[in-house]
Design a protein around this motif. Structure first.
Motif, PDB file in Angstrom:
ATOM      1  N   GLN A  64       0.842  -1.190   0.000  1.00 14.51           N
ATOM      2  CA  GLN A  64       0.000   0.000   0.000  1.00 14.51           C
ATOM      3  C   GLN A  64       0.874   1.235   0.000  1.00 14.51           C
ATOM      4  N   ALA A  65       0.758   2.002  -1.075  1.00  9.20           N
ATOM      5  CA  ALA A  65       1.510   3.249  -1.176  1.00  9.20           C
ATOM      6  C   ALA A  65       0.692   4.392  -0.595  1.00  9.20           C
ATOM      7  N   SER A  66       1.393   5.332   0.010  1.00  9.98           N
ATOM      8  CA  SER A  66       0.733   6.494   0.584  1.00  9.98           C
ATOM      9  C   SER A  66       1.694   7.670   0.568  1.00  9.98           C
ATOM     10  N   GLY A  67       1.176   8.828   0.914  1.00  8.17           N
ATOM     11  CA  GLY A  67       2.025  10.004   1.030  1.00  8.17           C
ATOM     12  C   GLY A  67       1.919  10.973  -0.127  1.00  8.17           C
ATOM     13  N   GLY A  68       1.179  10.593  -1.142  1.00  4.12           N
ATOM     14  CA  GLY A  68       1.009  11.496  -2.265  1.00  4.12           C
ATOM     15  C   GLY A  68       0.123  12.669  -1.893  1.00  4.12           C
ATOM     16  N   GLY A  69       0.006  13.600  -2.807  1.00  2.00           N
ATOM     17  CA  GLY A  69      -0.833  14.757  -2.558  1.00  2.00           C
ATOM     18  C   GLY A  69      -0.548  15.853  -3.537  1.00  2.00           C
ATOM     19  N   LEU A  70      -1.024  17.018  -3.188  1.00  3.27           N
ATOM     20  CA  LEU A  70      -0.841  18.190  -4.033  1.00  3.27           C
ATOM     21  C   LEU A  70       0.337  18.988  -3.508  1.00  3.27           C
ATOM     22  N   ALA A  71       1.259  19.322  -4.390  1.00  4.04           N
ATOM     23  CA  ALA A  71       2.445  20.077  -4.000  1.00  4.04           C
ATOM     24  C   ALA A  71       2.713  21.169  -5.031  1.00  4.04           C
ATOM     25  N   GLN A  72       3.562  22.075  -4.657  1.00  8.49           N
ATOM     26  CA  GLN A  72       3.986  23.129  -5.574  1.00  8.49           C
ATOM     27  C   GLN A  72       5.421  22.864  -6.000  1.00  8.49           C
ATOM     28  N   THR A  73       5.800  23.452  -7.098  1.00  5.22           N
ATOM     29  CA  THR A  73       7.169  23.317  -7.591  1.00  5.22           C
ATOM     30  C   THR A  73       8.149  23.686  -6.485  1.00  5.22           C
ATOM     31  N   GLY A  74       9.111  22.815  -6.280  1.00  5.36           N
ATOM     32  CA  GLY A  74      10.108  23.040  -5.255  1.00  5.36           C
ATOM     33  C   GLY A  74       9.798  22.398  -3.915  1.00  5.36           C
ATOM     34  N   ASP A  75       8.582  21.940  -3.748  1.00  2.00           N
ATOM     35  CA  ASP A  75       8.198  21.292  -2.492  1.00  2.00           C
ATOM     36  C   ASP A  75       8.805  19.894  -2.398  1.00  2.00           C
ATOM     37  N   SER A  76       8.587  19.281  -1.257  1.00  2.00           N
ATOM     38  CA  SER A  76       9.022  17.912  -1.010  1.00  2.00           C
ATOM     39  C   SER A  76       7.838  17.053  -0.592  1.00  2.00           C
ATOM     40  N   LEU A  77       7.916  15.804  -0.938  1.00  2.00           N
ATOM     41  CA  LEU A  77       6.947  14.808  -0.487  1.00  2.00           C
ATOM     42  C   LEU A  77       7.696  13.535  -0.132  1.00  2.00           C
ATOM     43  N   ARG A  78       7.154  12.831   0.816  1.00  4.30           N
ATOM     44  CA  ARG A  78       7.734  11.536   1.190  1.00  4.30           C
ATOM     45  C   ARG A  78       6.681  10.463   0.999  1.00  4.30           C
ATOM     46  N   LEU A  79       6.919   9.610   0.039  1.00  3.58           N
ATOM     47  CA  LEU A  79       6.012   8.509  -0.211  1.00  3.58           C
ATOM     48  C   LEU A  79       6.432   7.309   0.628  1.00  3.58           C
ATOM     49  N   SER A  80       5.445   6.555   1.053  1.00  3.50           N
ATOM     50  CA  SER A  80       5.703   5.356   1.832  1.00  3.50           C
ATOM     51  C   SER A  80       5.001   4.167   1.205  1.00  3.50           C
ATOM     52  N   CYS A  81       5.588   3.024   1.371  1.00  2.00           N
ATOM     53  CA  CYS A  81       4.999   1.779   0.891  1.00  2.00           C
ATOM     54  C   CYS A  81       5.046   0.800   2.054  1.00  2.00           C
ATOM     55  N   ALA A  82       3.881   0.454   2.537  1.00  2.00           N
ATOM     56  CA  ALA A  82       3.790  -0.466   3.662  1.00  2.00           C
ATOM     57  C   ALA A  82       3.310  -1.824   3.174  1.00  2.00           C
ATOM     58  N   ALA A  83       3.855  -2.857   3.769  1.00  2.00           N
ATOM     59  CA  ALA A  83       3.490  -4.209   3.367  1.00  2.00           C
ATOM     60  C   ALA A  83       2.740  -4.920   4.471  1.00  2.00           C
ATOM     61  N   SER A  84       1.804  -5.726   4.073  1.00  2.00           N
ATOM     62  CA  SER A  84       1.097  -6.593   5.018  1.00  2.00           C
ATOM     63  C   SER A  84       1.048  -7.986   4.420  1.00  2.00           C
ATOM     64  N   GLY A  85       1.244  -8.965   5.255  1.00  2.00           N
ATOM     65  CA  GLY A  85       1.196 -10.336   4.783  1.00  2.00           C
ATOM     66  C   GLY A  85       2.458 -10.812   4.110  1.00  2.00           C
ATOM     67  N   CYS A  86       3.492  -9.974   4.097  1.00  2.00           N
ATOM     68  CA  CYS A  86       4.767 -10.404   3.539  1.00  2.00           C
ATOM     69  C   CYS A  86       5.877  -9.632   4.233  1.00  2.00           C
ATOM     70  N   THR A  87       7.084 -10.140   4.106  1.00  2.00           N
ATOM     71  CA  THR A  87       8.234  -9.521   4.749  1.00  2.00           C
ATOM     72  C   THR A  87       9.061  -8.834   3.678  1.00  2.00           C
TER      73      THR A  87
END
Length: 122
Positions: free
Chosen positions: A3-26
């Motif tokens: 499951q990916a998360s962390g996206g959104g609306l940003a402006q040029t020059g901004d930063s975002l941190r996307l995350s990918c969490a796993a369930s049911g696997c290592t």
């Protein structure tokens, strides 16, 4: 399941941190990658990290602006995106590969998560 998360609306020059969490696997048993796709275009490789973080790779379009990392203790992979540009606008997907070394080809990945939308305005 990824499951990916962390996206959104940003402006040029901004930063975002996307995350990918796993369930049911290592995640520590997989190389992990991030890909992105915009409507009408093919899926594009963004970044990848090997098992235990032994190696990373980046697309030229994001090199120097993005950092992929993994936290195996939390079963999570991150994509830190800095200095965002409008051309970074896309749906971002995380994926897991059984290969030890990270790959840039989508067909090398075995599992894909739901995407997270990143929109960068100028």
């Amino acid at each position: 399941q990824l499951q990916a998360s962390g996206g959104g609306l940003a402006q040029t020059g901004d930063s975002l941190r996307l995350s990918c969490a796993a369930s049911g696997c290592t995640l520590s048993t997989y190389s992990m990658g991030w890909f992105r796709q915009t409507p009408g275009k093919e899926r594009e490789f963004v970044a990848a990290i090997g098992r235990i973080g032994v190696r990373t790779g980046y697309a030229d379009s994001v090199k120097g602006r993005c950092t992929i990392s993994r936290d195996d203790a939390r079963n999570t992979v991150h994509l830190q995106m800095n200095n965002l540009k409008p051309e970074d606008t896309a749906v971002y997907y995380c994926a897991a590969s059984r290969l030890f070394i990270p790959r840039s080809g989508g067909r090398d990945y075995d599992y894909w998560g739901q995407g997270t939308q990143v929109t960068v305005s100028s």
